[in-house]
Design a protein around this motif. Structure first.
Motif, PDB file in Angstrom:
ATOM      1  N   GLN C   3      13.775 -34.020  15.650  1.00  0.00           N
ATOM      2  CA  GLN C   3      14.437 -33.054  16.522  1.00  0.00           C
ATOM      3  C   GLN C   3      14.703 -31.720  15.828  1.00  0.00           C
ATOM      4  OE1 GLN C   3      15.623 -33.207  19.831  1.00  0.00           O
ATOM      5  NE2 GLN C   3      14.154 -34.866  19.910  1.00  0.00           N
ATOM      6  N   LEU C   4      14.787 -31.774  14.515  1.00  0.00           N
ATOM      7  CA  LEU C   4      15.317 -30.637  13.783  1.00  0.00           C
ATOM      8  C   LEU C   4      14.609 -29.309  14.060  1.00  0.00           C
ATOM      9  CD1 LEU C   4      17.751 -30.347  12.028  1.00  0.00           C
ATOM     10  CD2 LEU C   4      16.255 -30.406  10.025  1.00  0.00           C
ATOM     11  N   LYS C   6      13.174 -28.166  16.427  1.00  0.00           N
ATOM     12  CA  LYS C   6      13.515 -27.661  17.746  1.00  0.00           C
ATOM     13  C   LYS C   6      14.737 -26.756  17.692  1.00  0.00           C
ATOM     14  CE  LYS C   6      12.771 -30.299  21.939  1.00  0.00           C
ATOM     15  NZ  LYS C   6      13.256 -31.437  22.713  1.00  0.00           N
ATOM     16  N   TYR C   7      15.657 -27.119  16.798  1.00  0.00           N
ATOM     17  CA  TYR C   7      16.912 -26.388  16.763  1.00  0.00           C
ATOM     18  C   TYR C   7      16.982 -25.384  15.614  1.00  0.00           C
ATOM     19  CZ  TYR C   7      18.266 -29.370  20.490  1.00  0.00           C
ATOM     20  OH  TYR C   7      18.297 -29.985  21.710  1.00  0.00           O
ATOM     21  N   LEU C  10      18.770 -21.896  15.647  1.00  0.00           N
ATOM     22  CA  LEU C  10      20.213 -21.746  15.481  1.00  0.00           C
ATOM     23  C   LEU C  10      20.551 -21.207  14.093  1.00  0.00           C
ATOM     24  CD1 LEU C  10      21.874 -24.861  17.129  1.00  0.00           C
ATOM     25  CD2 LEU C  10      22.156 -22.479  17.769  1.00  0.00           C
ATOM     26  N   SER C 183      25.028 -23.145  20.522  1.00  0.00           N
ATOM     27  CA  SER C 183      24.387 -24.460  20.511  1.00  0.00           C
ATOM     28  C   SER C 183      24.033 -24.898  21.919  1.00  0.00           C
ATOM     29  CB  SER C 183      25.317 -25.489  19.873  1.00  0.00           C
ATOM     30  OG  SER C 183      25.841 -24.998  18.677  1.00  0.00           O
ATOM     31  N   THR C 185      23.518 -23.025  24.462  1.00  0.00           N
ATOM     32  CA  THR C 185      22.414 -22.200  24.955  1.00  0.00           C
ATOM     33  C   THR C 185      21.072 -22.786  24.511  1.00  0.00           C
ATOM     34  OG1 THR C 185      23.854 -20.288  24.688  1.00  0.00           O
ATOM     35  CG2 THR C 185      21.525 -19.856  25.062  1.00  0.00           C
ATOM     36  N   LEU C 186      20.976 -23.077  23.233  1.00  0.00           N
ATOM     37  CA  LEU C 186      19.705 -23.578  22.731  1.00  0.00           C
ATOM     38  C   LEU C 186      19.398 -24.968  23.288  1.00  0.00           C
ATOM     39  CD1 LEU C 186      17.392 -22.677  20.952  1.00  0.00           C
ATOM     40  CD2 LEU C 186      18.332 -24.110  19.152  1.00  0.00           C
ATOM     41  N   PHE C 187      20.436 -25.777  23.400  1.00  0.00           N
ATOM     42  CA  PHE C 187      20.237 -27.106  23.975  1.00  0.00           C
ATOM     43  C   PHE C 187      19.644 -26.985  25.377  1.00  0.00           C
ATOM     44  CE2 PHE C 187      21.964 -30.588  26.583  1.00  0.00           C
ATOM     45  CZ  PHE C 187      21.333 -31.647  25.966  1.00  0.00           C
ATOM     46  N   ARG C 190      16.045 -25.922  25.433  1.00  0.00           N
ATOM     47  CA  ARG C 190      15.096 -26.917  24.967  1.00  0.00           C
ATOM     48  C   ARG C 190      15.000 -28.137  25.883  1.00  0.00           C
ATOM     49  NH1 ARG C 190      13.083 -23.458  22.384  1.00  0.00           N
ATOM     50  NH2 ARG C 190      13.192 -23.215  20.125  1.00  0.00           N
ATOM     51  N   THR C 191      15.811 -28.135  26.939  1.00  0.00           N
ATOM     52  CA  THR C 191      15.753 -29.279  27.845  1.00  0.00           C
ATOM     53  C   THR C 191      15.346 -28.832  29.246  1.00  0.00           C
ATOM     54  OG1 THR C 191      18.101 -29.026  28.249  1.00  0.00           O
ATOM     55  CG2 THR C 191      17.473 -30.662  26.614  1.00  0.00           C
ATOM     56  N   LEU C 270      18.677 -16.226  22.521  1.00  0.00           N
ATOM     57  CA  LEU C 270      19.745 -16.930  21.820  1.00  0.00           C
ATOM     58  C   LEU C 270      20.472 -16.009  20.849  1.00  0.00           C
ATOM     59  CD1 LEU C 270      21.139 -19.601  21.009  1.00  0.00           C
ATOM     60  CD2 LEU C 270      19.363 -19.872  19.306  1.00  0.00           C
TER      61      LEU C 270
END
Lengths: 295, 423, 332
Positions: C3-4, C6-7, C10, C183, C185-187, C190-191, C270
């Motif tokens: 998962q990393l 992807k984030y 941030l 966080s 926002t990015l979540f 990404r979904t 972001l």
């Protein structure tokens, strides 16, 4: 007693409403044609107020003469702002135009403050009063009301009878179609925007005839909010709708006070404001085309 | 990556560049997040002028502040807070830590004063309030706050006292104030005092901030047939109030409006319609406070005479305008601080605060004395009336520059040019 | 661990916040400036969750901050009498702030989210103003007198702790809220929420036709954005400024500031609100120091120029410039 006060307030409401309506026509015209909400609307009203003040206090010119002068000033401002900013933003998302018109308002406020200072000013134009028994109407208010009606009629005739007016109308109905028919759509946009600003600045003159005090660079904010409510009442995109919206708004604002005053433990004046925004929401929900539309 | 690193370094420099200013030992600095723009710009401008004028007086007429056996010059450091709370705290933080000021003067209004108080408090910095009148500020347990402006509840007391004395027939009073924390507090004070004096409150309403038409409220007020009217809130609504009283021919014996009525702009905007209208004020040009009067009352005197203050104010602002009470109270606060620092023989905030707690003095602004919470109790307000285009102080009797015109002329008479002249 | 990456975007956001925190903590006189900058970043970031993703401009956004302020204020002033609650009163305040702003956002959402474009903007102004006048007119929660509660805070926490809360911990909480908003926002980006909202922003009708439940995702983003605003109001206003007066917490200028910040940095990105908040806050701060009284006169034309010439904002521009380079992954 109750009916006397209600009656008096309603008469005041009609007179004020006509001026409010006129002060909103520019907003609706611009939205109708360009789909741009002028968030800096109140600042242009403020410019009109300062035009009146300057002409009256410094040069002794009657506020009646100030109306066409302010209109020309507004047309000029409108053209400047149209060609420097609005023209490039017509296709941009709301965010851009909302922020742009707001910034124009701030720019005007700060420029006026730089020139005239932030003092609260006023002028005293004594032209007599009429005592109706249940209320008193100064002639200046009646002139403002009559002027508003006259301008609304002129605008109506302009739309119906002139070539430029019908060009603008066709752009409102179908801008692509108008383009195909050889109408200069860009020109119609520029004309409508400056006309809208011109009307707004001119309405600033009429508003000071109604309330000739408290003139200062930041006076416009309250009028912007009122104009939104009125414009929505009239369907947002129709200048005539806005005019009648103003009448209705004036009646509600003045009439409801007398009613709210009977509720114990509240502040009736603030509630009249609350009511006006409730009406705004209700209309947006059930009939976003305005209460006067045929649909 | 390189680029973002460069940006980071750049940031560091921007911030580092600011924190160089060191404190010089040979001066005393007053810090002030002034309201030079935004909604309180008018009052803020006056306050800055008043402070500059009095700092000028202290340095050039008084030779500075006497501390440790030597005369130290005063310096005035101010920024523009735009009348916004976010800026108030950041600027006070800067004044205290970067500019190393010795005292912070609060911005205008009760809200902004309150916003800055915790920051000043956490640095144990003396915080002097010349623009926040809400009594509740002093019920919060702040230790380092001291007030120069009088509390809001006292604004209309003098007017009521005066009418109580000169017109035994006046019974019915109408109250119509702006719906704001400040004006509501004035209204509360006026209502209690009116009842204590035996007046009958026949009308009691508020109107929202930013109102553009008072007709419905005033029509209802007219129907209650009051003998006199007290009200107001701020500048623009005061003008509107008076104007629409005239439009509706609402004639009363006396009309007193807070904030707006005592300003020169009020008469300029309304001309003859303002004749006879009154307003309470913390100070007005023309009050008769002087060294002699201070001697008579046994209070120490400090500061410029009224005429000197006027000259210094004009010099400070560079404009030919009269100082109003916003200027005077801010200026008087400079003088209070000077006495406090001299009394403590130190600029240590805590020591100066303690001396200020005991201090009583008189200046061109009048008396000055605070209670234990720091609230101003030693200053009396004056009542001003517009008479033939000039402001006459009509109350209290010991400060008056002329008799009151009561009842004031009707609006119909004023249209014909009637002036409010006392009989 | 998959998962990393992807984030990863941030990282620059958090790095910016950490640097700000370190500067504030270690450099004399920087704390209050940082607290203002953080407020603007958090405001932009929370506003961006809804506006940036959907393109809907909520002009009444400040009402949610107002609700949060009232939530905290009510908790403090009404619960101060129950001594045993102690510091829980603040916790309850946060909960109340969340609940009240969420409730308001649900009410507004039910009404205004049916509208689009300018109609939506005007309706939300109506909610903001109407709500303020309701509070004043019906004298809810002390009406226009509002509440002042430094004394109550002192009673609850003790003088020292209350002062520390006002001038230190409140700012830390703003920092946390800003990071939280980033966080979230990015979540969302990404979904499914993000994909649906991007489709909606491009063409709402087409998205509907494609079978996307537009309304559901709009409401999710709207409520998220509003509850973040509630938290921000509870800290940056109620705790940092221990009073609440209705005209101040419904002041429309804060909405405008949020719009400016989002626009400057780049709406829907972001990193945008961080950059926008810093640029906006810093330039205002230094203008007020070096040119007191002229900030707005300078600011207004600058904003006009930016809207016309750089409608994508600073981050939007960077994004276009860094396309295809290694930095691309970090700028979202």
């Amino acid at each position: 007693m109750f009916f006397e006060q209600l009656g008096g307030n309603l008469i005041q409401g009609v007179v004020l409403g006509a001026v409010y309506g006129m002060a909103t026509m520019g907003l609706s015209l611009i939205f109708g044609v360009l789909k741009v909400v002028n968030v800096g609307h109140g600042a242009f009203i403020m410019v009109g107020a300062f035009v009146t003040l300057f002409l009256f206090s410094s040069l002794g010119i009657s506020p009646i003469i100030a109306v066409p002068v302010a209109f020309m000033v507004g047309m000029g401002l409108g053209l400047i702002f149209y060609y420097t900013t609005i023209r490039k933003l017509i296709k941009a998302p709301e965010l851009a135009t909302l922020l742009a018109t707001f910034s124009m308002g701030v720019l005007l406020e700060e420029l006026v403050k730089l020139v005239f200072g932030s003092e609260f000013r006023g002028y005293n134009w004594e032209v007599g009063k009429i005592d109706l028994g249940i209320t008193v109407l100064p002639m200046a208010k009646l002139y403002a009301c009559a002027g508003s009606i006259l301008i609304a009629v002129l605008l109506f005739l302009w739309f119906k009878k002139t070539r430029a007016g019908s060009a603008v109308r066709s752009v409102v109905e179908d801008s692509e179609g108008a383009r195909v028919c050889g109408i200069n759509v860009g020109g119609a946009y520029a004309l409508s925007f400056s006309l809208g600003i011109g009307l707004t600045v001119a309405s600033g003159v009429l508003l000071t005839m109604f309330i000739p005090v408290g003139i200062n660079p930041y006076m416009g904010g309250g009028y912007t909010l009122k104009a939104f409510v009125i414009a929505v009442l009239g369907g947002l995109s129709s200048p005539y709708g806005a005019f009648f919206g103003g009448l209705v708004f004036g009646l509600i604002e003045n009439g409801s006070y007398t009613l709210f005053a009977y509720i114990p433990g509240v502040e009736p004046f603030a509630l009249t404001r609350f009511l006006s925004f409730v009406i705004l929401l209700v209309i947006l929900l059930i009939r976003p085309t305005g209460i006067l539309s045929a649909k | 990556m390189k680029r973002s690193f460069a940006i980071l370094v750049l940031f560091m420099f921007v911030f580092a560049g600011v924190s160089f200013a060191g404190a010089a030992p040979d001066k005393i600095v007053i810090g002030h997040p002034a309201c030079l723009s935004g909604k309180y710009a008018k009052a803020g401008e006056q306050a800055v002028g008043g402070i500059k004028a009095c700092v000028d007086w202290v340095n050039n007429f008084n030779g500075g502040v006497k501390i440790g056996g030597k005369k130290v010059p005063l310096e005035y450091k101010y920024y523009d807070c735009e009348s916004k709370k976010e800026a108030v705290t950041s600027l006070i933080g800067r004044l205290i830590t970067v500019d190393k000021v010795d005292v912070v003067f609060a911005p205008y209004s009760s809200g902004l004063t309150l916003r800055g108080a915790p920051v000043a408090e956490s640095h144990q910095m003396l915080y002097m309030d010349h623009g926040g009148a809400n009594n509740k500020i002093f019920r919060q347990g702040f230790r380092s706050i001291v007030q120069t402006i009088g509390p809001a509840t006292s604004y209309h007391m003098g007017t009521l006292d005066m009418i109580h004395q000169i017109d035994p027939d006046a019974k019915k009073v109408a109250l119509a104030y702006e719906d704001s924390e400040f004006a509501k507090m004035v209204m509360e004070g006026a209502k209690d005092h009116a009842k204590a004096l035996g007046f009958q409150v026949v009308f009691e309403r508020t109107y929202p901030k930013g109102v553009t038409d008072l007709t419905p409220l005033l029509s209802a007020l007219k129907a209650s047939k009051p003998d006199f009217v007290l009200g107001g809130g701020h500048f623009e609504d005061g003008q509107l109030f008076n104007r629409q009283m005239a439009d509706l021919n609402i004639n009363v014996n006396a009309l007193s409006l807070i904030a707006a009525a005592t300003l020169p702009a009020f008469y300029k905007a309304l001309t003859t319609m303002a004749e006879g209208v009154m307003g309470p004020s913390h100070w007005e040009y023309g009050v008769k406070y002087s060294g002699e009067e201070a001697q008579a009352t046994g209070l120490p005197w400090i500061g410029p005479s009224q005429e000197e203050f006027l000259e210094l104010f004009k010099k400070a602002t560079g404009e030919d305008m009269l100082p109003d009470y916003h200027a005077a109270e801010a200026g008087a606060q400079v003088l209070a601080y000077v006495l406090g620092a001299q009394g403590a023989d130190s600029v240590d905030s805590k020591k100066v605060r303690d001396v200020l707690g005991e201090l009583q003095f008189m200046s061109f602004y009048g008396g000055w004395d605070v209670d234990d919470s720091g609230m101003q109790v030693g200053h009396t307000m004056v009542d001003v009336q517009w008479q033939d285009g000039t402001r006459v102080i009509v109350w209290p009797e010991e400060a008056q520059t002329g008799k009151v015109c009561y009842p004031m002329p009707t609006f119909q008479e004023k249209v014909k040019g009637a002036k409010a002249v006392p009989k | 661990m998959k998962q990393l990456p992807k984030y990863l975007p941030l990282a620059p956001v958090f790095a910016a916040y950490v640097v700000m925190f370190l500067i504030a903590e270690n450099m004399e006189g920087m704390w209050q400036l940082m607290s203002m900058l953080l407020f603007y970043c958090a405001l932009g970031q929370a506003f961006n969750v809804f506006m940036g993703m959907t393109g809907y401009v909520d002009f009444g956004y400040v009402a949610f901050l107002g609700m949060g302020t009232y939530g905290m204020a009510l908790s403090i002033t009404r619960l101060v009498q129950y001594e045993f609650l102690g510091v829980w009163i603040i916790v309850i305040g946060f909960a109340l702030a969340m609940v009240m702003s969420t409730l308001l956002s649900m009410a507004v959402g039910a009404v205004a989210l049916r509208l689009r474009g300018a109609y939506f903007a005007i309706a939300t102004i109506g909610v903001n103003e109407g709500f303020r006048f309701l509070i004043e007119g019906a004298r809810i929660w002390n009406g226009s007198e509002g509440m002042i509660f430094t004394a109550d805070l002192n009673t609850i926490l003790g003088r020292e702790a209350a002062a520390a809360l006002c001038t230190y911990w409140a700012d830390i909480m703003v920092l946390v809220i800003a990071a939280l908003a980033a966080s979230v926002t990015l979540f969302y980006m990404r979904t499914k929420v993000g994909y649906a909202l991007t489709a909606l922003r491009e063409d709402e009708d087409a998205a509907k036709v494609m079978g996307i439940n537009v309304t559901k995702f709009k409401i999710i983003a709207f409520i998220t954005s509003a509850s973040l605003a509630g938290l921000l109001g509870a800290t940056a206003w109620a705790l940092k400024t221990p009073y609440v007066f209705p005209p101040e917490v419904f002041e429309i200028h804060y909405t405008i500031e949020a719009i400016i910040i989002a626009m400057l940095g780049g709406a829907g990105t972001l990193l945008g609100p961080v950059v926008g908040g810093l640029v906006y806050g810093l330039s205002k701060y230094y203008l007020s120091i070096f040119l007191p009284g002229f900030q707005l006169l300078i600011f207004a034309p600058v904003i006009l120029v930016i809207i016309v010439l750089f409608p994508e904002g600073i981050v939007g521009m960077l994004k276009a410039r860094t396309k295809g380079t290694g930095v691309e992954r970090f700028i979202v």
